[in-house]
Scaffold this motif. Structure first.
Motif, PDB file in Angstrom:
ATOM      1  N   ILE A   1       0.839  -1.202   0.000  1.00  0.00           N
ATOM      2  CA  ILE A   1       0.000   0.000   0.000  1.00  0.00           C
ATOM      3  C   ILE A   1       0.867   1.241   0.000  1.00  0.00           C
ATOM      4  O   ILE A   1       1.734   1.414   0.845  1.00  0.00           O
ATOM      5  N   ASN A   2       0.652   2.070  -0.961  1.00  0.00           N
ATOM      6  CA  ASN A   2       1.325   3.360  -1.021  1.00  0.00           C
ATOM      7  C   ASN A   2       0.284   4.434  -0.790  1.00  0.00           C
ATOM      8  O   ASN A   2      -0.845   4.318  -1.252  1.00  0.00           O
ATOM      9  N   ILE A   3       0.683   5.444  -0.077  1.00  0.00           N
ATOM     10  CA  ILE A   3      -0.239   6.561   0.108  1.00  0.00           C
ATOM     11  C   ILE A   3       0.237   7.701  -0.772  1.00  0.00           C
ATOM     12  O   ILE A   3       1.380   8.133  -0.679  1.00  0.00           O
TER      13      ILE A   3
ATOM     14  N   THR B   1      -5.775  12.221   0.458  1.00  0.00           N
ATOM     15  CA  THR B   1      -4.917  11.051   0.310  1.00  0.00           C
ATOM     16  C   THR B   1      -5.604  10.011  -0.551  1.00  0.00           C
ATOM     17  O   THR B   1      -6.820   9.932  -0.608  1.00  0.00           O
TER      18      THR B   1
ATOM     19  N   ARG C   1      -5.081   5.920  -1.232  1.00  0.00           N
ATOM     20  CA  ARG C   1      -4.330   4.713  -0.904  1.00  0.00           C
ATOM     21  C   ARG C   1      -4.395   3.790  -2.108  1.00  0.00           C
ATOM     22  O   ARG C   1      -5.472   3.451  -2.596  1.00  0.00           O
TER      23      ARG C   1
ATOM     24  N   GLU D   1      -2.767   0.271  -4.225  1.00  0.00           N
ATOM     25  CA  GLU D   1      -2.012  -0.968  -4.108  1.00  0.00           C
ATOM     26  C   GLU D   1      -1.008  -0.998  -5.242  1.00  0.00           C
ATOM     27  O   GLU D   1      -1.360  -0.772  -6.399  1.00  0.00           O
TER      28      GLU D   1
END
Lengths: 646, 379
Positions: free
Chosen positions: A57-59, A221, A223, A225
């Protein structure tokens, strides 16, 4: 080699024993593996789960739309414009070279940009979109969209970029935004995560910079994948941020554009204050620069050009520039002396054209002198000797105190870059800064706004506003933030004797409207819109006794940077003041000739809310004014004539 | 010729042999292989291509080979042991030689339908040959130095060739597999004790000497050893892989993230997820329960082999069965220790589960020998 049964049994037993040992060892190893699995999968499962989530997971931050800036009429002076760019995804393009060749046939692309994009594409993973060209026109984008089938891997994207519709006219007030730099980051204690976004735009100067907290908004934000190569697989969720708050300034962009146009060709600053609430209607510095250049990233040529210009277009002279106020300071000296009871209104001082103070001769601007002169006449005719005399009576400390009461020598709290403090010198200041005693000659010099005294056009306008109203007017630049009205700048009474103020105003009225006043040439004949004011001419060089004996060199004969500064402070209408103005023309020569006409035009423009009728001017000037009005009308940007959008 | 000592009259003949197969082992092998198919299906993103199909075909071929080998009397295989060992040694020399000529790391022989690694083959033929050797050797000579040195040479010859490839994992398996057979045959404890003591001593000497004036290895060699022992020293290389493998394994938790739901494998964080690291995918998707179940299946296979060996009075059959079981055990134990971070990454596949032909076929042939020993055991 037949074996004995005994041997067979022996061997079989041996194998069985050893097999059990080996089996036991194997069981032990499996037990170890089982224990390891248990400790990793059961005991540490949460930690590893977290790591796995961090992996995938990258924000990503979603930059908020920056708040808009409007002028007092609701005209946008800093807006967000849709900005089209073309990006390319290498893996979708197939033959990168061929696609780019086709793209360049459709739209013009700078070869340097193209080379840079090619390089970046080689460096990045094949699925990362790389910007090929930025700031394309809508027509170009339409053309690209039309040719999509022939351009695999090419996409048109839209973003927001800052635009300043009035360009240079508000450059010094609004300022500009630019990409956040390492230097910016190093100065901020607890940086907003938004600032980590590459090329995130923040306010770099002017209101854009000082109102950053309101304008920026907060990040949203997203989120996502990602896989091991960083490719985005899907969006998990999205949280929109808060867009920046809109801000409305007190600036009247029509008046502002007018003032900028009127100052064109000069190195000058001018400020217009609304006396009802301290609103800054115009804060102009000339010459100016186009802030849009900075948003796009200014070219070295443009940048060097701006820096090399001796008129210093980058300086916001109206608030940053400090000048000896010259005769416009005389009201301060006068009020200090009268308030202290050291001079009576009808008392006369004899002006022979000079005053000797301890063997040093101080000259009046008028060679022959003014003869016997009283308070009223001293201001109207701007007699220097009168002020030399009363200043010696009252002393510098009381003058400095009065200057600060009138708004000189204090930094006005405005959301603008580098607002100057100016200088209202006193004995303590000189002792601290120069380590010297204050001399009487310093007081004499200060009495006519020379020597150590320094003031910015903003401070002079504030002084004039306070004289005109008798109240502690404080300048206000921001009218609304997110729809919330900011406190008015109309302060309490200054506590100066109203009769004294009336005398000063009457004298300032005569400056403009009496035949012998120094600004009579810049009078307004329309009874309802007459102006009052005070001229000032401040020397930037020392006149030697030899030069004085031979006759002072005329300003026109001096190089530009040695000429006098021309100043004017004034207000209008003279009997019921609504606007105060200050004009400083750097090295413009005499205040009555160079600054007063500008102030007159600005005050008329402000009062009429547009070009004033020619009837307001004396008959002799009307042709010239008409020509000037046409010239300026042609220059003012179309937008500034302004439909309201508030 | 020890079978001459036994009465082979009661040994089943013809198709009746099928009834006397060690069926639990067959079933367990099918179960383990099925787990493999399932995981290969999962790492392919829910597809039988590219891995499940060829793997299934090879498994079928392997099972057929196993049955064929099982049908042949065990004494035939004992007679073939020397040939098999010699043949595989020649093949090893061959790939060594041709590999050099072909300028690549081609360590296998192309059989047309598949490629065979001689080093895999050697794992079984070495065990087979050693079992035959001890079957032939009289009991009282087992611990005689001369007769101990000989099998040591038999073991070291292929080990050195494999180590030279270099294939550390296979070399380790050969060494340990061979040593186990020697141990089972009854070679005296003292030999093993001495070797172990020497090994530990030399390792200690190597490490103790580090940084002193009599340092045994060069500095860069020590650094290589460091990275080998603790890949975390090399976070971008080997360390990355083992770290990701551990994350996958650990994040499985009790019951796992669900079939085809493992993020580590699905998003390609796992290295070699269809070969050496397939266990981590299984552990991620089926959790502790799944991992322990597979471990138990392996345990049962080894256990049934040991039971079969213990009940077999024939020396060759017992040693062979135990040797194959040990080789099988070494495969999965080293692989699991490797992916759980207990052992350095040496490149050993998870038997019957990892994608790959040679190891599977060789192991199934090995189990064919176990079956043959079981079917033709003296009664």
């Amino acid at each position: 080699m037949r074996r004995q049964p005994k041997e067979i049994i022996e061997s079989s037993n041996m194998i069985s024993r050893r097999a059990l040992i080996v089996g036991g060892a194997q069981l032990g190893v499996m037990g170890l593996l089982g224990w390891r699995l248990q400790s990793m999968q059961v005991e540490q499962a949460d930690e590893f789960r977290l790591l796995a989530e961090e992996n995938r997971i990258n924000i990503r931050l979603l930059p908020p739309a920056r708040g808009l800036i409007f002028d007092r009429n609701g005209f946008p002076i800093a807006a967000n414009e849709q900005n089209y760019r073309v990006v390319m995804v290498r893996e979708d393009a197939g033959d990168v070279g061929a696609v780019l060749a086709k793209l360049t046939e459709i739209v013009d692309i700078d070869p340097d940009d193209l080379a840079r994009a090619m390089q970046e594409m080689q460096r990045r993973s094949p699925f990362v979109p790389v910007t090929i060209a930025d700031r394309l026109s809508w027509e170009d984008v339409a053309e690209i969209n039309l040719n999509t089938p022939a351009l695999p891997g090419i996409q048109a994207e839209v973003g927001l970029s800052r635009v300043y519709p009035l360009g240079a006219d508000l450059a010094h007030v609004v300022g500009y935004v630019g990409p956040v730099s390492d230097y910016d980051l190093s100065r901020i204690e607890d940086p907003d995560p938004l600032l980590q976004i590459p090329k995130f735009q923040i306010g770099k100067s002017g209101a854009e910079n000082k109102l950053e907290a309101s304008l920026r908004g907060s990040a949203g934000t997203r989120r996502i994948e990602v896989n091991a190569a960083g490719r985005i697989m899907r969006e998990l969720d999205r949280q929109e941020g808060d867009p920046g708050k809109d801000v409305q300034l007190t600036i009247d962009s029509r008046l502002q554009s007018y003032v900028q146009a009127r100052l064109e060709g000069q190195s000058a600053g001018a400020v217009v204050i609304d006396l009802e609430n301290g609103d800054l209607r115009a804060v102009a510095s000339a010459p100016a620069f186009d802030p849009n250049l900075f948003v796009r990233g200014i070219s070295t040529t443009d940048w060097n050009g701006l820096n090399a210009d001796k008129y210093r277009p980058l300086a916001a002279k109206a608030v940053q520039g400090t000048y000896p106020p010259g005769s416009t300071f005389k009201m301060v000296t006068l009020l200090a002396a009268v308030e202290a009871g050291l001079v009576a209104p009808d008392e006369t001082v004899y002006c022979p054209g000079f005053t000797d103070v301890f063997n040093i001769r101080f000259h009046c601007w008028k060679r022959g002198g003014h003869g016997n002169i009283n308070l009223h006449e001293s201001l109207k005719q701007s007699c220097d000797c009168y002020y030399y005399e009363i200043a010696q009576r009252v002393g510098i400390d009381k003058m400095a105190e009065m200057a600060r009461r009138l708004g000189l020598g204090v930094r006005h709290d405005l959301p603008l870059s580098a607002v100057a403090q100016g200088l209202a010198p006193d004995k303590q200041w000189k002792a601290e800064v120069h380590g010297e005693d204050w001399r009487i000659g310093d007081t004499v010099n200060a009495s006519i706004g020379q020597g150590y005294v320094l003031a910015s056009p903003l401070q002079l306008a504030v002084m004039c506003a306070r004289l005109a109203t008798g109240r502690e007017v404080t300048p206000r630049l921001v009218r609304l933030v997110d729809g919330v009205e900011q406190p008015s700048g109309l302060g309490e009474s200054l506590g100066i004797n109203e009769n004294t103020l009336r005398r000063v105003r009457a004298s300032m009225n005569d400056v403009c409207n009496h035949r012998r006043g120094t600004a009579y040439g810049s009078r307004v004949v329309d009874e309802a819109h007459k102006i009052a004011g005070k001229t000032g001419t401040s020397q930037v060089r020392r006149i030697t006794p030899e030069e004085r004996a031979a006759g002072v060199t005329r300003n026109e004969d001096l190089p530009w940077e040695r000429r006098d500064h021309a100043l004017f402070v004034g207000y209008a209408p003279f009997d019921n003041p609504r606007y105060a103005v200050s004009v400083v023309v750097e090295h413009g020569g005499g205040g009555s000739r160079a600054a007063a006409p500008i102030a007159r035009d600005i005050l008329l423009q402000a009062q009429f809310g547009g070009p004033p009728p020619l009837e307001a001017y004396p008959t002799g000037l009307r042709d010239e004014i008409a020509a000037q009005q046409r010239r300026i009308a042609a220059r003012i940007p179309a937008g500034a004539t302004g439909q309201s959008r508030a | 010729m020890s079978y001459l000592e036994h009465n082979t009259k009661y040994v089943p003949t013809g198709l009746r042999k099928v009834l006397h197969l060690n069926w639990p082992i067959v079933m367990l092998l099918i179960a383990v292989a099925s787990a493999g198919f399932l995981m290969l299906y999962s790492v392919a993103g829910g597809s039988t291509t590219p891995w499940v199909e060829p793997q299934f075909k090879r498994f079928m071929l392997g099972m057929a080979l196993m049955l064929a080998v099982a049908m042949v009397p065990i004494w035939f295989w004992r007679n073939m042991a020397f040939l098999a060992y010699g043949g595989s040694l020649l093949l090893l020399l061959g790939v060594e030689f041709f590999g050099e000529v072909r300028m690549g790391a081609q360590r296998w022989i192309d059989l047309g339908f598949m490629r065979l690694q001689p080093s895999e083959l050697t794992k079984i033929t070495l065990v087979m040959f050693l079992a035959a050797y001890y079957d032939w050797l009289p009991n009282n000579k087992t611990s005689h130095p001369v007769w101990v040195v000989l099998p040591v040479l038999f073991i070291l010859a292929p080990t050195m060739l494999v180590l030279n490839q270099p294939d550390l994992g296979t070399a380790l398996l050969l060494l340990l597999g061979g040593a186990t057979v020697m141990f089972l045959a009854g070679v005296h404890w003292a030999y093993f004790g001495t070797v172990a003591a020497l090994g530990i001593g030399s390792v200690l000497a190597v490490f103790q000497s580090r940084g002193t004036s009599w340092q045994l290895l060069k500095d860069y060699q020590y650094r290589r050893i460091d990275t080998f022992i603790d890949p975390a020293n090399d976070p971008l290389g080997a360390g990355y892989h083992i770290t990701q493998a551990k994350i996958a394994l650990g994040s499985g938790g009790w019951t796992g993230r669900g079939f085809m739901q493992g993020t580590q494998s699905r998003l390609n964080f796992l290295p070699e997820k269809h070969t050496d690291f397939i266990f981590t995918t299984l552990a991620e998707e089926f959790g502790f329960v799944g991992a322990i179940t597979l471990l138990t299946l392996y345990l049962l296979i080894v256990a049934f082999c040991i039971i079969s060996a213990l009940s077999n009075r024939d020396r060759f059959a017992s040693l062979l069965t135990l040797g194959v079981a040990m080789t099988f055990f070494l495969f999965f134990a080293v692989n699991m220790a490797m992916v759980t971070g207990l052992a350095p990454v040496v490149g050993v596949p998870l038997p019957l589960v990892s994608y790959g032909g040679s190891a599977m076929l060789v192991l199934l042939v090995g189990f064919g020998l176990v079956q043959s020993a079981h079917v033709h055991r003296p009664r």
